[in-house]
Each structure stands twice: as structure tokens, then as C-alpha cells.
Scaffold this active site. Structure first.
Site, PDB file in Angstrom:
ATOM      1  N   SER A  85      14.086 -23.868  27.272  1.00 58.01           N
ATOM      2  CA  SER A  85      13.955 -22.477  26.838  1.00 58.01           C
ATOM      3  C   SER A  85      13.206 -21.688  27.900  1.00 58.01           C
ATOM      4  O   SER A  85      13.105 -22.136  29.046  1.00 58.01           O
ATOM      5  CB  SER A  85      13.253 -22.416  25.481  1.00 58.01           C
ATOM      6  OG  SER A  85      13.358 -21.118  24.924  1.00 58.01           O
ATOM      7  N   ASN A  86      12.680 -20.540  27.562  1.00 56.74           N
ATOM      8  CA  ASN A  86      11.947 -19.704  28.521  1.00 56.74           C
ATOM      9  C   ASN A  86      10.852 -18.924  27.792  1.00 56.74           C
ATOM     10  O   ASN A  86      10.684 -19.079  26.588  1.00 56.74           O
ATOM     11  CB  ASN A  86      12.919 -18.773  29.254  1.00 56.74           C
ATOM     12  CG  ASN A  86      13.664 -17.877  28.286  1.00 56.74           C
ATOM     13  OD1 ASN A  86      13.077 -17.049  27.612  1.00 56.74           O
ATOM     14  ND2 ASN A  86      14.973 -18.079  28.195  1.00 56.74           N
ATOM     15  N   ARG A  87      10.126 -18.087  28.542  1.00 58.02           N
ATOM     16  CA  ARG A  87       8.909 -17.447  28.006  1.00 58.02           C
ATOM     17  C   ARG A  87       9.152 -16.120  27.299  1.00 58.02           C
ATOM     18  O   ARG A  87       8.202 -15.413  27.002  1.00 58.02           O
ATOM     19  CB  ARG A  87       7.915 -17.211  29.141  1.00 58.02           C
ATOM     20  CG  ARG A  87       7.450 -18.468  29.816  1.00 58.02           C
ATOM     21  CD  ARG A  87       6.377 -18.151  30.830  1.00 58.02           C
ATOM     22  NE  ARG A  87       6.266 -19.193  31.819  1.00 58.02           N
ATOM     23  CZ  ARG A  87       5.681 -20.371  31.615  1.00 58.02           C
ATOM     24  NH1 ARG A  87       5.131 -20.635  30.452  1.00 58.02           N
ATOM     25  NH2 ARG A  87       5.654 -21.280  32.570  1.00 58.02           N
ATOM     26  N   SER A  88      10.393 -15.745  27.039  1.00 63.25           N
ATOM     27  CA  SER A  88      10.643 -14.455  26.386  1.00 63.25           C
ATOM     28  C   SER A  88       9.954 -14.390  25.025  1.00 63.25           C
ATOM     29  O   SER A  88      10.058 -15.310  24.220  1.00 63.25           O
ATOM     30  CB  SER A  88      12.148 -14.265  26.203  1.00 63.25           C
ATOM     31  OG  SER A  88      12.395 -13.178  25.352  1.00 63.25           O
ATOM     32  N   ALA A 127      16.833 -13.155  26.534  1.00 67.87           N
ATOM     33  CA  ALA A 127      16.710 -13.987  27.741  1.00 67.87           C
ATOM     34  C   ALA A 127      17.503 -15.255  27.461  1.00 67.87           C
ATOM     35  O   ALA A 127      16.967 -16.271  27.009  1.00 67.87           O
ATOM     36  CB  ALA A 127      15.248 -14.293  28.016  1.00 67.87           C
TER      37      ALA A 127
END
Ligand code: C5P
Length: 210
Positions: free
Chosen positions: A22-25, A89
Site C-alpha cells: 500500500s502507500n501513505r495516502s 493513490a
């Protein structure tokens, strides 16, 4: 009254039942745009990846995890909407295979994960936009407009909102908004709630008269 589709937040791409990519959004910008549209009396279909904030009251929210789920949910709703804000994102890649069992740690061997590209949700929907509005975001470390402009054309967008890496997860942010001609607008720096109001105005959305 118009109805807008917003994709927001990160996606989660499962490796096994326990792990994901995943990512930091944070989802804040997409949720702030949803609020700004609701304030103007419009309807909002919010398709959101997993975030820790509450959806704005009045938004029709569909919670999803992966990019493929986000695409399926957004495609279902797009026919009834007058415009899209692609703010999610979306993970660029997903594991080519998702293990049904929890993968075991192997102390002495290299582990490699094969990834396959995810579909571009915004580009897929904007390709079928006709006269409807399509707004995308570009998070770039390069402050020149070249990459953002390339995305605007490649994804068939009316506007692209360019912001820097520091926007990720931040409460405050700033946007350089570009259109398909030579229009450039500097929005913010401001809290994302105010920035979203400025953005919605700048792309030509006014209060609903219905
Ligand atoms: O190409 P890039 O990921 O920088 O493009 C960002 C824009 O495209 C954002 O508006 C994002 O929501 C959208 N996007 C998408 N699906 C993808 C990748 C990006 O909708 N798979």
C-alpha cells in the site's frame, strides 16, 4: 444539482491473508473535495480505499480495498455521474499471485514477489467521459509541469492538480492546477478543506440551484 464521483485514499494489494502492499495516502484531499461539493449542494459518490477518517455526512460511500475493487465500484457508478475527481493513490502494481495461506518466513532464501500492473482507473473512466468533467492529481517530486501535462493528455483529463511529495498525509497543501490549454492557477497553501473549495471553484463548479 450534479453528481460527482471521487476516488480517494490508498489501495491495498494483498500478498497473502495477512500482508499487503500500500502507500501513505491519508484520503484527506479526496474527502475534502467530497465535502466541498456537498457544501455546494451536489451529490457525491465517494469510492474509498482504507483510511482512518470519517466520510463526510451526505456522501454515498463505497469502501474498497484493492485497485481492481476500486475500478469495479467506480465503473458501476460512472454512468450516473457528471464528473470525476481521481484523487486515489492507486497502487501501480499488485502481486501477480495472492497466496491463500499465510506465507512462511524462510530465513535462508531470497524471497521475490512478482508484480503486475494495475489498471489506470481514472484513465479508464475518463476515456468514456464525453462532455463530462475529469480532474486528476499528479504527485511529483519534479516541480516542472511536463509530467503533469503528459498525464493530463494521456488520461484525457480537463484539469490536473499538481502537488509535491510533501502533500502526502499532510493537513496543509498547495496545488498548481493546469488545464489542457495554457491555464495555470496556484491554489493554497491552505488547509486541505479550504484548498478543496478553491479547487472545486477553479474547475468551474458552482453552487447547485436545484
Ligand atoms: O500516473 P499517476 O499515478 O501519477 O496519476 C495520478 C492520477 O491518476 C491520480 O488522479 C490518480 O487518482 C489516478 N490513477 C488512477 N489509477 C491508477 C493510477 C493513477 O486512477 N492506477
Amino acid at each position: 444539482m450534479a453528481r460527482y464521483l471521487i476516488t480517494a485514499g490508498p489501495t491495498r494489494e494483498s500478498i497473502d491473508p495477512v500482508r499487503f502492499l500500500s502507500n501513505r495516502s491519508s484520503g484527506r484531499m479526496g474527502y475534502a473535495i467530497a465535502s466541498a461539493l456537498l457544501e455546494l449542494g451536489h451529490q457525491v459518490e465517494l469510492v474509498s480505499g482504507p483510511v482512518n477518517i470519517e466520510p463526510p455526512t451526505g456522501a454515498n460511500t463505497t469502501q474498497v480495498e484493492s485497485a481492481l475493487e476500486m475500478l469495479a465500484a467506480a465503473e458501476q457508478l460512472w454512468g450516473q455521474c457528471d464528473g470525476i475527481f481521481g484523487v486515489a493513490a492507486v497502487a501501480d502494481y499488485r502481486p501477480a499471485n495472492t497466496s491463500a495461506e499465510k506465507l512462511k518466513r524462510q530465513a535462508d532464501t531470497l524471497f521475490s514477489l512478482q508484480l503486475e500492473p494495475n489498471p489506470d482507473i481514472l484513465a479508464t473512466l475518463a476515456a468514456k467521459k464525453d462532455q463530462r468533467l475529469a480532474v486528476g492529481f499528479a504527485l511529483e517530486s519534479d516541480p516542472s509541469h511536463n509530467e503533469a501535462k503528459r498525464k493530463l493528455v494521456a488520461k484525457n483529463l480537463d484539469f490536473v492538480a499538481l502537488n509535491g511529495i510533501s502533500a502526502q498525509g499532510a493537513v496543509q497543501s498547495a496545488i498548481t492546477l493546469l488545464d489542457g490549454a495554457d491555464g495555470i492557477w496556484q491554489l493554497g497553501p491552505a488547509e486541505k478543506s479550504e484548498l478543496a473549495r478553491e479547487l472545486v471553484r477553479a474547475v468551474g463548479i458552482t453552487a447547485s440551484r436545484a
